[in-house]
Design an enzyme around this catalytic site. Structure first.
Site, PDB file in Angstrom:
ATOM      1  N   GLU A  87       0.815  -1.218   0.000  1.00  0.00           N
ATOM      2  CA  GLU A  87       0.000   0.000   0.000  1.00  0.00           C
ATOM      3  C   GLU A  87       0.845   1.263   0.000  1.00  0.00           C
ATOM      4  O   GLU A  87       1.946   1.266   0.530  1.00  0.00           O
ATOM      5  CB  GLU A  87      -0.827   0.052   1.284  1.00  0.00           C
ATOM      6  CG  GLU A  87      -1.754  -1.093   1.443  1.00  0.00           C
ATOM      7  CD  GLU A  87      -2.373  -1.120   2.833  1.00  0.00           C
ATOM      8  OE1 GLU A  87      -2.390  -0.081   3.513  1.00  0.00           O
ATOM      9  OE2 GLU A  87      -2.838  -2.187   3.218  1.00  0.00           O
ATOM     10  N   CYS A 108       3.012   8.200   1.633  1.00  0.00           N
ATOM     11  CA  CYS A 108       3.499   7.236   2.614  1.00  0.00           C
ATOM     12  C   CYS A 108       3.727   5.926   1.867  1.00  0.00           C
ATOM     13  O   CYS A 108       2.799   5.391   1.255  1.00  0.00           O
ATOM     14  CB  CYS A 108       2.428   7.094   3.693  1.00  0.00           C
ATOM     15  SG  CYS A 108       2.724   5.764   4.836  1.00  0.00           S
ATOM     16  N   CYS A 115       5.345  -7.623   7.655  1.00  0.00           N
ATOM     17  CA  CYS A 115       6.370  -7.107   8.571  1.00  0.00           C
ATOM     18  C   CYS A 115       6.682  -8.176   9.599  1.00  0.00           C
ATOM     19  O   CYS A 115       5.781  -8.862  10.086  1.00  0.00           O
ATOM     20  CB  CYS A 115       5.895  -5.838   9.272  1.00  0.00           C
ATOM     21  SG  CYS A 115       7.176  -5.122  10.349  1.00  0.00           S
ATOM     22  N   CYS A 119       4.234  -5.867  15.909  1.00  0.00           N
ATOM     23  CA  CYS A 119       3.648  -5.002  16.938  1.00  0.00           C
ATOM     24  C   CYS A 119       2.172  -5.401  17.080  1.00  0.00           C
ATOM     25  O   CYS A 119       1.489  -5.605  16.088  1.00  0.00           O
ATOM     26  CB  CYS A 119       3.793  -3.533  16.557  1.00  0.00           C
ATOM     27  SG  CYS A 119       5.511  -3.058  16.306  1.00  0.00           S
ATOM     28  N   CYS A 122      -0.763  -3.575  15.106  1.00  0.00           N
ATOM     29  CA  CYS A 122      -0.545  -3.172  13.712  1.00  0.00           C
ATOM     30  C   CYS A 122      -1.036  -4.227  12.717  1.00  0.00           C
ATOM     31  O   CYS A 122      -0.744  -5.414  12.866  1.00  0.00           O
ATOM     32  CB  CYS A 122       0.936  -2.898  13.504  1.00  0.00           C
ATOM     33  SG  CYS A 122       1.369  -2.525  11.799  1.00  0.00           S
ATOM     34  N   CYS A 336      -1.286   1.751   8.332  1.00  0.00           N
ATOM     35  CA  CYS A 336      -0.567   0.850   7.442  1.00  0.00           C
ATOM     36  C   CYS A 336      -1.101  -0.581   7.485  1.00  0.00           C
ATOM     37  O   CYS A 336      -1.454  -1.106   8.512  1.00  0.00           O
ATOM     38  CB  CYS A 336       0.922   0.891   7.744  1.00  0.00           C
ATOM     39  SG  CYS A 336       1.388   0.298   9.356  1.00  0.00           S
TER      40      CYS A 336
END
Ligand code: SAH
Ligand code: SF4
Length: 356
Positions: A87, A108, A115, A119, A122, A336
């Site tokens: 994205e 962005c 990832c 976290c 997220c 995100c």
């Protein structure tokens, strides 16, 4: 799939003995005239065009889905050549971001597919880590967002999916291309890397002569709070992180920014605000407070507005420059990884489920 042409710097274009002007010419076709095939590079000998086309892929991504929001933030979901989804979010003049109102157009960008840092709050980490993006795939997000929106991006933040400092070499090369006058021409001072606290990467960035801005995703002012929501804190606890930030500051003579998402009942109490103020004062950092953007399937929530205001007041009472970032694009899942997650889960138009 042949290698991506956008991964190369002009000096690496495979043209033995080609004079510099030829390399400049090709870069101009790619970055200024934005051609979509080697064949359109009509000032090049036909044999060269054919050779380049047989050895390289020019296009890095296609638009899988796009969403505009009421506040004019626009989100793009890109499909990479191997089918992976990433994205970018286009954010028009956002004075609250770094306190400089302007005609700024911020993009962005993502740096990884998924990832690895996990976290808890997220969406990007929910599906795990798939792969790093290549430099060209990062650069292509900017070019494609410009094509889609018909305007020029003049500010770039590495706050999309992925941990930029865990893909340091590709991010660094992408910035070289984005920075270059022959490339996209966006100055280093208009580029911000955000990290969840990868200390070795921060130390490496401190040695980089370019004036790239740094934002730290702090989200907690004590190890106790950070440990609960950010697994990276167990590897690089706050004291170590702050020391790296201090070193970065001293080396670069640059201020940095603390990003602090406010999550109800997790990190939003005044005691955290007081400790955050201490850390920020020590580093002369500014603070961006961001009310949490709810992610489907996760139990975290943003605090009520009064609680956010009280937190911000603790900072301003201590003369720490702080802004509360309006939740730009919360109606389009702008935080995100969220649009991708929805698409992967097969919700909404453009998703694999809807397409089949
Ligand atoms: N991996 C890097 C950069 C990408 S995340 C980092 O963590 O800094 C960019 C920012 O978005 C980080 O500050 C991250 O904590 C924040 N973020 C992630 N999920 C969010 C959510 N649901 N609401 C608000 N901010 C979020
Ligand atoms: Fe990765 Fe950043 Fe999301 Fe943490 S906040 S999981 S580091 S993208």
């Amino acid at each position: 799939m042949t290698p991506l042409f956008l991964d190369l710097l002009p000096g690496e274009y495979p043209l033995p003995d080609a004079p510099a002007f030829r390399r400049r010419q090709i870069a101009e076709w790619v970055f200024k005239k934005r051609v979509s095939s080697f064949d359109q590079m009509t000032t090049l000998p036909a044999a060269w065009r054919a050779e380049l086309a047989s050895r390289f892929t020019l296009g890095a991504l296609g638009l899988a889905r796009s969403q505009g929001s009421a506040d004019t933030t626009r989100k793009f979901l890109w499909r990479l050549n191997d089918g992976a989804l990433v994205e970018s979010v286009l954010i028009p003049a956002s004075p609250a971001l770094y306190g400089e109102p302007s005609d700024r157009l911020t993009l962005c960008v993502s740096t990884q597919v998924g990832c690895a840092y996990g976290c808890r709050f997220c969406a990007s980490g929910l599906d795990g880590f798939r792969r790093n993006l290549s430099p060209g795939e990062i650069v292509a997000q900017v070019m494609a967002a410009e094509t889609e929106s018909g305007s020029r991006v003049n500010n770039l933040v590495f706050m999309g999916m992925g941990e930029p400092l865990a893909n340091y070499d590709a991010v660094s090369r992408a910035i070289e291309i984005i920075n270059a006058p022959w490339g996209l021409g966006i100055g280093a001072r208009h580029i911000t890397i955000s990290t969840s606290g990868l200390v070795p990467g921060i130390l490496r960035l401190a040695e980089d002569p370019r004036q790239i801005r740094l934002a730290i995703s702090l989200h907690g002012a004590t190890d106790e709070v950070r440990d609960r929501i950010m697994p990276i804190n167990r590897r690089h606890p706050i004291a170590e992180l702050i020391e790296a930030c201090a070193l970065y500051r001293a080396k670069k003579h640059r201020s940095l920014t603390f990003e602090y998402i406010l999550i109800e009942g997790i990190n939003d109490d005044p005691a955290q605000a007081r400790l955050l103020a201490e850390l920020a004062r020590r580093l002369r950092a500014r603070v961006n407070l961001i009310p949490y953007n709810a992610v489907q399937g996760l139990r975290f929530r943003p605090p009520p507005a009064a609680r956010v205001a009280a937190f911000a007041k603790v900072l301003s009472d201590r003369r720490v420059p702080a802004t509360v970032r309006r939740e730009k694009g919360s109606d389009i899942d702008a935080a995100c990884g969220q649009l991708r997650l929805k698409t992967l889960r097969g919700e909404g138009p453009g998703s694999p489920a809807a397409a089949s």
